[in-house]
Write a protein that holds these residues in place. Structure first.
Motif, mmCIF file in Angstrom:
data_model
loop_
_atom_site.group_PDB
_atom_site.id
_atom_site.type_symbol
_atom_site.label_atom_id
_atom_site.label_comp_id
_atom_site.label_asym_id
_atom_site.label_seq_id
_atom_site.Cartn_x
_atom_site.Cartn_y
_atom_site.Cartn_z
ATOM 1 N N LEU A 10 0.760 -1.417 -0.203
ATOM 2 C CA LEU A 10 0.056 -0.075 0.037
ATOM 3 C C LEU A 10 0.848 1.387 0.124
ATOM 4 C CD1 LEU A 10 -2.725 -0.924 2.395
ATOM 5 C CD2 LEU A 10 -2.949 -0.798 0.033
ATOM 6 N N GLN A 11 2.228 1.051 0.001
ATOM 7 C CA GLN A 11 2.974 2.136 -0.094
ATOM 8 C C GLN A 11 2.631 3.037 1.113
ATOM 9 O OE1 GLN A 11 2.734 4.157 -3.807
ATOM 10 N NE2 GLN A 11 3.369 2.200 -5.076
ATOM 11 N N LEU A 12 2.678 2.353 2.459
ATOM 12 C CA LEU A 12 2.504 3.115 3.769
ATOM 13 C C LEU A 12 3.881 2.638 4.573
ATOM 14 C CD1 LEU A 12 -0.876 1.946 4.454
ATOM 15 C CD2 LEU A 12 -0.436 3.996 3.827
ATOM 16 N N ARG A 13 3.802 3.430 5.712
ATOM 17 C CA ARG A 13 5.053 3.329 6.545
ATOM 18 C C ARG A 13 4.641 1.976 7.341
ATOM 19 N NH1 ARG A 13 1.943 7.123 8.299
ATOM 20 N NH2 ARG A 13 1.220 7.309 10.537
ATOM 21 N N PRO A 14 5.395 1.005 7.807
ATOM 22 C CA PRO A 14 5.181 -0.157 8.476
ATOM 23 C C PRO A 14 4.475 0.460 9.877
ATOM 24 C CG PRO A 14 7.352 -0.595 7.639
ATOM 25 C CD PRO A 14 6.886 1.066 7.556
ATOM 26 N N GLY A 15 3.634 -0.249 10.202
ATOM 27 C CA GLY A 15 2.799 0.084 11.569
ATOM 28 C C GLY A 15 1.589 1.120 11.410
ATOM 29 N N ALA A 16 1.456 1.398 10.011
ATOM 30 C CA ALA A 16 0.158 2.475 9.679
ATOM 31 C C ALA A 16 -1.149 2.021 9.940
ATOM 32 C CB ALA A 16 0.668 3.223 8.352
ATOM 33 N N ALA A 17 -1.886 2.656 10.122
ATOM 34 C CA ALA A 17 -3.394 2.085 10.509
ATOM 35 C C ALA A 17 -3.969 1.891 9.268
ATOM 36 C CB ALA A 17 -4.250 3.255 11.202
ATOM 37 N N VAL A 18 -4.593 0.511 9.349
ATOM 38 C CA VAL A 18 -5.230 0.199 8.121
ATOM 39 C C VAL A 18 -6.563 -0.251 8.753
ATOM 40 C CG1 VAL A 18 -3.378 -0.454 6.732
ATOM 41 C CG2 VAL A 18 -4.370 -2.255 8.183
ATOM 42 N N LEU A 19 -7.764 -0.404 8.077
ATOM 43 C CA LEU A 19 -9.147 -0.807 8.262
ATOM 44 C C LEU A 19 -9.215 -2.191 7.260
ATOM 45 C CD1 LEU A 19 -10.930 2.442 8.132
ATOM 46 C CD2 LEU A 19 -10.352 1.341 10.069
ATOM 47 N N ARG A 20 -9.579 -3.026 8.179
ATOM 48 C CA ARG A 20 -9.730 -4.593 7.363
ATOM 49 C C ARG A 20 -11.320 -4.838 7.401
ATOM 50 N NH1 ARG A 20 -8.239 -10.171 9.791
ATOM 51 N NH2 ARG A 20 -9.996 -9.613 11.154
ATOM 52 N N THR A 21 -11.705 -4.965 6.151
ATOM 53 C CA THR A 21 -13.113 -5.467 5.814
ATOM 54 C C THR A 21 -13.290 -6.972 5.416
ATOM 55 O OG1 THR A 21 -13.455 -4.711 3.724
ATOM 56 C CG2 THR A 21 -13.933 -2.988 5.504
ATOM 57 N N VAL A 22 -14.039 -7.644 6.081
ATOM 58 C CA VAL A 22 -14.230 -9.128 5.652
ATOM 59 C C VAL A 22 -15.740 -9.112 5.341
ATOM 60 C CG1 VAL A 22 -14.219 -11.366 6.306
ATOM 61 C CG2 VAL A 22 -12.468 -9.942 7.254
ATOM 62 N N ALA A 23 -16.062 -9.640 3.882
ATOM 63 C CA ALA A 23 -17.400 -9.397 3.474
ATOM 64 C C ALA A 23 -17.743 -10.451 2.932
ATOM 65 C CB ALA A 23 -17.453 -8.379 2.382
ATOM 66 N N VAL A 24 -19.173 -10.735 2.622
ATOM 67 C CA VAL A 24 -19.672 -11.970 2.039
ATOM 68 C C VAL A 24 -20.831 -11.431 0.889
ATOM 69 C CG1 VAL A 24 -21.197 -14.026 1.825
ATOM 70 C CG2 VAL A 24 -19.374 -13.587 3.668
ATOM 71 N N THR B 274 -11.576 -10.155 1.649
ATOM 72 C CA THR B 274 -11.070 -9.300 2.681
ATOM 73 C C THR B 274 -10.339 -8.261 1.940
ATOM 74 O OG1 THR B 274 -10.581 -11.498 3.716
ATOM 75 C CG2 THR B 274 -9.252 -9.496 4.549
ATOM 76 N N THR B 275 -10.595 -7.102 2.528
ATOM 77 C CA THR B 275 -9.994 -5.703 2.061
ATOM 78 C C THR B 275 -9.198 -5.134 3.051
ATOM 79 O OG1 THR B 275 -11.598 -5.560 0.269
ATOM 80 C CG2 THR B 275 -10.347 -3.627 0.598
ATOM 81 N N TRP B 276 -7.960 -4.604 2.726
ATOM 82 C CA TRP B 276 -7.287 -3.922 3.732
ATOM 83 C C TRP B 276 -7.123 -2.245 3.267
ATOM 84 C CZ3 TRP B 276 -6.152 -8.888 2.085
ATOM 85 C CH2 TRP B 276 -6.330 -9.684 3.539
ATOM 86 N N PHE B 277 -7.931 -1.559 3.718
ATOM 87 C CA PHE B 277 -8.042 0.080 3.470
ATOM 88 C C PHE B 277 -6.915 0.797 4.025
ATOM 89 C CE2 PHE B 277 -12.276 -1.425 2.377
ATOM 90 C CZ PHE B 277 -12.350 -1.002 1.004
ATOM 91 N N ALA B 278 -6.020 1.621 3.349
ATOM 92 C CA ALA B 278 -5.009 2.578 3.807
ATOM 93 C C ALA B 278 -5.884 3.477 4.670
ATOM 94 C CB ALA B 278 -4.250 3.290 2.837
ATOM 95 N N GLY B 279 -5.862 3.544 5.924
ATOM 96 C CA GLY B 279 -6.582 4.305 6.792
ATOM 97 C C GLY B 279 -6.414 5.963 6.494
ATOM 98 N N GLU B 280 -5.243 6.239 6.263
ATOM 99 C CA GLU B 280 -5.037 7.760 5.998
ATOM 100 C C GLU B 280 -5.555 8.183 4.611
ATOM 101 O OE1 GLU B 280 -0.227 7.885 4.539
ATOM 102 O OE2 GLU B 280 -0.890 7.226 6.466
#
Length: 238
Positions: A194-208, A221-227
């Motif tokens: 995601l071209q983020l710094r390690p430890g940056a906040a991400v929002l994970r969604t798990v969907a059906v 499963t999707t990991w969104f860049a929080g910023e």
């Protein structure tokens, strides 16, 4: 008044130029060497200034590509009908996807449960990165029951859109059965993706997602860049 360190003065100058739209969201800043020449300092000082801008969320670096002005957070609604391309276009940005993995293999016990299949049934695994205006905003991993959507990998390669690929495979419409959200910190691999710094906040969604007959057609499963993303949840949203 105490005098600003030179790196802070450079950061302040660049910050003002970004706010005055001399550099717009998505624009690449001059290289470290070019900035060093402009301000008459060494590259270490420029690097310190750029780090300050990154910590303020004004810029982000792409490995091997340079430093870019951060785009505004993408407004991303979550509802019964979640469509990546439509959401990004509605936010006034240009959507794109990069597929990093596509394979068909037998489902393990947990995957079979999620997709409501028999253990060992064939499934398609697709992973990749979703982007808005060329900037990564999410990494994703989707599982599809191969028997229900047999030609999905080829359709996805051709269209670049999960919605369009599912439609080619006979799934004209699908809706979100459920979405679970959790917050976590990006590990080094996810941060690199995601071209983020390690430890940056991400929002994970798990969907059906299910088709009009209620059959599962995707577990994702999707990991969104929080910023970079603002997720909006509305109970009555289509």
């Amino acid at each position: 008044m105490p005098r600003l360190p030179i790196w802070a003065a450079i950061a302040e100058t660049l910050t003002n130029e970004i706010r005055q739209k001399h550099y717009r969201p998505g624009d690449k800043l001059p290289t470290e060497a070019e900035l060093a020449g402009r301000f008459g300092v060494n590259r270490h000082t420029v690097r310190h200034a750029l780090s300050g801008l990154a910590e303020a969320g004004l810029v982000h670096s792409r490995r091997g590509a340079g430093v870019f002005v951060a785009a505004r957070p993408t407004e991303y609604p979550l509802g019964r009908r979640v469509r990546f391309h439509a959401n990004v276009i509605a936010a006034g940005q240009t959507p794109s996807r990069r597929i990093t993995r596509s394979e068909t293999r037998p489902a393990d016990t947990e995957e079979a449960r999620l997709l409501e299949l028999g253990v060992g049934a064939a499934l398609h695994v697709v992973e990749g990165v979703s982007m808005a205006d060329g900037q990564p905003i999410a990494a994703f991993r989707s599982l599809f029951p191969a028997e229900r959507v047999p030609g999905l990998p080829e359709a996805l390669t051709a269209t670049g859109s999960i919605t369009a690929a599912l439609e080619r495979c006979g799934v004209a419409d699908y809706t979100r059965r459920e979405t679970r959200l959790t917050a976590q910190l990006a590990d080094p691999v996810l941060a690199l993706t995601l071209q983020l710094r390690p430890g940056a906040a991400v929002l994970r969604t798990v969907a059906v997602n299910v088709d009009t007959r209620g059959r599962v057609v995707e577990q994702g499963t999707t990991w969104f860049a929080g910023e970079r993303v603002t997720l909006t949840v509305a109970g009555d949203q289509d």
